[in-house]
Design an enzyme around this catalytic site. Structure first.
Site, PDB file in Angstrom:
ATOM      1  N   ASP A 562       8.191   9.512   0.342  1.00  0.00           N
ATOM      2  CA  ASP A 562       8.075   8.748  -0.902  1.00  0.00           C
ATOM      3  C   ASP A 562       8.386   7.296  -0.589  1.00  0.00           C
ATOM      4  O   ASP A 562       9.430   6.973   0.011  1.00  0.00           O
ATOM      5  CB  ASP A 562       9.053   9.297  -1.950  1.00  0.00           C
ATOM      6  N   ASN A 570       2.120  -3.137  -6.759  1.00  0.00           N
ATOM      7  CA  ASN A 570       0.999  -3.045  -7.697  1.00  0.00           C
ATOM      8  C   ASN A 570       1.194  -3.966  -8.883  1.00  0.00           C
ATOM      9  O   ASN A 570       0.255  -4.635  -9.335  1.00  0.00           O
ATOM     10  CB  ASN A 570       0.824  -1.601  -8.180  1.00  0.00           C
ATOM     11  N   HIS A 575      -3.477  -3.922  -7.732  1.00  0.00           N
ATOM     12  CA  HIS A 575      -3.725  -2.624  -7.093  1.00  0.00           C
ATOM     13  C   HIS A 575      -4.501  -2.760  -5.792  1.00  0.00           C
ATOM     14  O   HIS A 575      -4.401  -1.886  -4.927  1.00  0.00           O
ATOM     15  CB  HIS A 575      -4.475  -1.714  -8.058  1.00  0.00           C
ATOM     16  N   ASP A 579      -3.408  -0.755  -2.651  1.00  0.00           N
ATOM     17  CA  ASP A 579      -4.283   0.177  -1.964  1.00  0.00           C
ATOM     18  C   ASP A 579      -4.349  -0.115  -0.477  1.00  0.00           C
ATOM     19  O   ASP A 579      -4.359   0.813   0.355  1.00  0.00           O
ATOM     20  CB  ASP A 579      -5.691   0.114  -2.573  1.00  0.00           C
ATOM     21  N   ASP A 605       2.305   7.223  -4.492  1.00  0.00           N
ATOM     22  CA  ASP A 605       2.939   6.759  -3.257  1.00  0.00           C
ATOM     23  C   ASP A 605       3.747   7.878  -2.612  1.00  0.00           C
ATOM     24  O   ASP A 605       4.769   7.635  -1.987  1.00  0.00           O
ATOM     25  CB  ASP A 605       3.838   5.549  -3.549  1.00  0.00           C
TER      26      ASP A 605
END
Length: 980
Positions: A562, A570, A575, A579, A605
């Site tokens: 995680d 973000n 984003h 990404d 994530d």
């Protein structure tokens, strides 16, 4: 000329073409035409070989034998009888006596005369000299005498000198007509020869025609022609009956005992065959007419008539046959007329004409037999009908064959056109893999200019192993269906093949684009479109495959990764930046993996790493490398750099552990790592406490999901002490407990969590509410010092409309004690749906129930919404109470909450008070009630009933001293100071 050879314009070629044309002209036109002309001339102009002068009919004197008579008695009665040209029996089975006079023999005309009794219905005849009553002879169908014997269809009496007056007795079956004809012996012989010639011609012609139709049916596999061939044979027998030829078959005499039953059965079978042929030809059209049902009834009648033909005497059978034939032929005639008006088919027209002639002849036979109009049979009878109907039926067969040939030619042309124009590849191979034929689409797919037999082969385009697999499936008797690749692997094809007549017939389709699209869809189904690693579905399949190995004793490790505070990237940079970072994170993780270890993205994530055949120590090193690799260097996206850290949970998967349980455990380890207590990695070994807790949780969920969810539940009660008058009230909170199978008590936290996960929180809360109200009702007299009894409601129950309605029903049932109940609503749940919470509070307060806001202060917007909720008490969140004296900020917050509650007309309860110092501070701040181990731990209900106040449970001396000080009248602050 049809020749297409290069030398057709040479002298030799022209001569050969002329010779071929001459032969075809003779064979196709001149010879058939000459045969037709000569045959016509012979029939019209030439003399017949069997011409006879004909016989002379003799008048007949006849009487029916109603009682047995001797020849003398019969001769005497016949002397007064009237002469007649013929006698009709009208179906009577009674013997007939008859007398006739012969003509004198003409000298020089031969060896003598013959008297013929030509009735085909005659069974036997006996004759005497009428003058002397001397017997002349007797004959039956089986045997005769030299003077009297069976001849042609009837009997004949012959001799060198016949008596001038002859007396005879005969028996007949059916509609017989008795006539007497005298012939010169020579002329009679010619008529017998002509009789047998015509019989042979009819038999031979009809049988040859029937055999031709039958062979045509067998070759073309047409059941209709088989039926028609049988009908022709039956038509022949019906015609033979009319002409008196049915006593023989193929030149052989039919046994006499078979003649009458054979006639009856022949008639019925002919009718059944006619109906069947009629239905076969016009079944579809007949179904749309009004005659379908009557014709079906006629079919059943024919079956009954067949039984009658076998069981009844011939004389009794004939009227039934006539009635059935008249009705059946009438119905078929009407149906035929209807069809002729609706259809233009020439085949149907020829068959209709054939049937019409047969119907007319049959009706003429019936009318003639019934009304004695035998002269009608001279124009049309079963013989002419058999010949005419057979000829017309042959024309119908010829027309049908022409249509079939035309349809076959058209179908062949369509097939060839479809073969050439088909967009898929069609080809034929021999069993060695050589291409024998291929359509244009096939040649275009494989870039073949032309198929060269013996040189164009399967192996030139595809692997040899594919040919072996294709032939194995074809030889196994099933259609082969394979997806194959070209030799260079650039294109994909779908081939369907079957083995037929020693050849492989196949269809080839280019599915390259479809294959690529399918592979792309398969990749998208199992992989994350952004990072290209496995998605949840894909990693689940990887885990399932690895779990099989774990079941065989191989190690299996599972990691949960995680990313920490990734949402900020973000939110702050968009984003697209996030990404790109995720893609780089996956690339870094993959560099640390080896062998069959796979990564899958299961959240925004969050990632799972499946490590088969990896022991836990090695997996720990790999996960440590993942943590360092992710957070070791910055991630560059354009001109920006981002630092990302990761938390990793790692477990050793036990054999047989379901994936959901493994993911739950590793997620728990990851959350623990995210707490920052282990440098980003937490490892659970097999048998760790987390697995035990998970097992207990699953056990609870299963138990609460069953039909006996409330079994083992019981209540405990924790006193709530008033800080104003500690010994004057006995208030308490109802707490849920569960006793498991071994008697161990399970705390409320795991039970409530399991209930919410299993969806049965409402069932638990309903049981607690009902049990609490029933207990209060049962012990109301002992609870005279109790102001309120607190009960906590879960958020799921509060939003369950069915639970709300059940709660109101329980409150209505226990309305007299409902005022002692205080329902606790957690602050976060209350604020989640403020309107619903307010509606619930208003409904329960209508029954006098008090409402407390539980865990107050833990939310973010408590103060702004507090004015919207009409609560009676505020239960201050225990996190502010524990160690309050060590945190001045908590003191200030509690003080503010107390003042706010006082201003809003609410009382306060402080939870988690664990010692005397905490109680002292809470009293000084003006808190109304205190709850915690400093006062009392949860008690059984019987202990609560035995106490007078909450202070009665205090065991700590310091708290007891403080309570004694609080019990003295005066200001609470002064009391607290004095106690201190």
């Amino acid at each position: 000329m049809h020749s297409t050879s290069p030398g057709r314009w040479t002298v030799a070629g022209l001569a050969q073409s002329a010779l071929d044309l001459t032969y075809r002209t003779f064979a196709y036109y001149l010879i058939p035409g000459a045969i037709a002309i000569v045959s016509l001339v012979a029939l019209l102009c030439w003399d017949s070989q069997y011409v006879s002068a004909g016989g002379a009919a003799r008048p007949v004197y006849a009487l029916r034998e109603t009682v047995p008579l001797t020849p003398a008695e019969a001769a005497a009665r016949l002397r007064v009888a009237r002469a007649q040209p013929y006698v009709d029996t009208r179906l009577s089975a009674a013997p007939v006596w008859f007398r006739f006079a012969t003509q004198p023999h003409v000298p020089g005309s031969g060896s003598g005369d013959v008297v013929e009794f030509p009735s085909r219905h005659a069974l036997d005849v006996a004759c005497w000299d009428a003058a002397t009553l001397a017997p002349l002879g007797a004959a039956t169908r089986a045997r005769g005498t030299p003077a009297l014997s069976a001849a042609k269809a009837g009997f004949a009496l012959q001799g060198d000198a016949l008596p001038s007056d002859v007396l005879c007795r005969g028996r007949f079956a059916g509609a017989a007509r008795l006539t007497v004809v005298q012939w010169p012996a020579l002329q009679f012989g010619l008529s017998v020869e002509d009789y047998h010639r015509k019989s042979g011609l009819l038999d031979g012609g009809m049988i040859v025609l029937a055999l031709f139709v039958l062979l045509t049916a067998l070759i073309n596999r047409q059941s209709l022609y088989v039926l028609f061939a049988g009908w022709l044979i039956l038509n022949l027998r019906v015609g033979a009956l009319s002409a008196g030829w049915d006593i023989q078959w193929l030149g052989m005499l039919v046994p006499p005992q078979w003649i009458l039953p054979g006639r009856a059965v022949t008639f019925v079978l002919y009718g059944m065959a006619t109906l069947t042929l009629y239905q076969a030809l016009f079944r579809t059209e007949l179904a749309r007419t009004r005659w379908a049902i009557p014709l079906r009834a006629t079919q059943w009648a024919c079956l009954a008539l067949l039984g009658a033909a076998v069981a009844l005497p011939y004389g009794a059978f004939v009227p039934l046959m006539w009635a059935t034939m008249v009705v059946g032929f009438a119905l078929m005639t009407l149906g035929l007329a209807t069809l002729m008006l609706r259809t233009r088919s020439r085949v149907a027209g020829w068959f209709a004409a054939s049937f019409a002639i047969t119907y007319a002849a049959s009706l003429a036979e019936v009318v003639a037999a019934a009304l004695g109009m035998h002269q009608a049979l001279g124009v049309i009878n079963s013989v002419t009908a058999a010949l005419g109907s057979s000829l017309l039926a042959a024309l119908a067969v010829a027309e049908q064959m022409r249509l079939a040939t035309q349809q076959q030619r058209e179908a062949q042309e369509k097939l060839e056109h479809a073969y050439e124009a088909m967009p898929v590849g069609l080809f034929t191979l021999d069993t060695s893999g050589n291409v024998l034929a291929a359509n244009p689409a096939m040649r275009a797919m494989l870039d073949i200019d032309a198929v060269v037999p013996g040189r164009t082969a399967w192996r030139h385009f595809f692997a040899d192993s594919l040919w072996t697999e294709l032939m194995d499936q074809a030889l196994a008797g099933r259609a082969a269906h394979l997806q194959i690749a070209s030799r260079d692997g650039a294109r994909r094809f779908m081939v369907d093949a079957t083995l037929a007549r020693g050849r492989v017939e196949a269809v080839l389709q280019d599915v390259t684009e479809q294959y690529r699209a399918t592979e792309q869809l398969r990749f998208m189904a199992n992989n994350d479109p952004l990072t290209k690693v496995f998605n949840r579905r894909g990693i689940e399949r990887v885990f399932d495959a690895a779990a099989h190995g774990a079941g065989a004793g191989k190690p299996l490790a599972l990691a949960y990764v995680d990313l920490d505070r990734f949402k900020l990237i973000n939110d702050l940079f968009g984003h697209e930046a996030g990404d790109e970072v995720l893609t780089q994170v996956c690339a870094r993780i993959e560099t640390t993996l080896a062998g069959g270890q796979k990564i899958g993205r299961v959240g925004g994530d969050e990632f799972l790493v499946v490590m088969p055949d990896t022991a836990l120590p090695l997996a720990s090193l790999i996960c440590r490398g993942i943590v360092e690799r992710i957070g070791g260097t910055a991630y560059r996206v354009g001109d920006k750099a981002f630092h990302v850290r990761a938390s990793v949970g790692l477990i050793e998967v036990a054999p047989g552990m379901p994936m959901k349980d493994a993911v739950s455990a590793v997620d728990r380890a990851c959350r623990e790592a995210k707490g920052g207590h282990s440098d980003g990695l937490v490892v659970y070994e097999r048998g760790a406490l987390a697995f035990q807790e998970r097992a207990r949780e699953l056990d609870l969920v299963g138990r609460l999901s069953g039909p006996d969810a409330t079994d083992g539940l019981f209540l405990a009660m924790q006193p709530i002490m008033s800080l104003c008058a500690p010994r004057d009230s006995l208030n308490f909170e109802v707490l849920l407990r569960m006793r498991d199978a071994d008697g161990r008590v399970v705390a409320a936290g795991p039970v409530i969590a399991a209930a919410e996960k299993s969806g049965c929180a409402g069932v638990i809360d309903r049981w607690v509410l009902a049990t609490t109200l029933a207990w209060i009702d049962a012990h109301a007299a002992a609870l005279c010092h109790t102001r309120f009894v607190c009960m906590n409601l879960s958020g799921a129950s509060l939003n369950d409309e069915r639970f709300v309605q059940d709660t109101l029903a329980l409150l209505a049932r226990y309305a007299h004690v409902a005022g002692m109940l205080c329902v606790e609503v957690t602050e976060s749940v209350a604020l989640r749906d403020l309107d619903n919470t307010r509606r619930f509070i208003d409904q329960v307060r209508a029954f006098g129930v008090k409402v407390a806001l539980d865990d107050f202060g833990a939310g973010y917007t408590s103060f702004s919404y507090l004015k919207e909720l009409p609560a009676d008490l505020l239960k201050i969140d225990g996190n502010f109470i524990v160690n309050i004296n060590a945190h001045p900020a908590n003191v200030a917050i509690v003080e503010a909450i107390v003042r706010l509650a006082a201003n809003l007309g609410m009382e306060t309860i402080a939870e988690w008070a664990e010692d005397a110092a905490t109680v002292h501070t809470l009293a000084a701040l003006g808190v109304d009630y205190v709850q915690g181990h400093a006062v009392a731990s949860p008690q059984p209900p019987r202990a609560v009933l035995a106490a007078r106040s909450a202070a009665a449970f205090i065991e700590d001396d310091d708290v007891q001293e403080l309570v004694r000080a609080l019990g003295v009248p005066g200001d609470a602050q002064a009391r607290a100071n004095q106690a201190a």
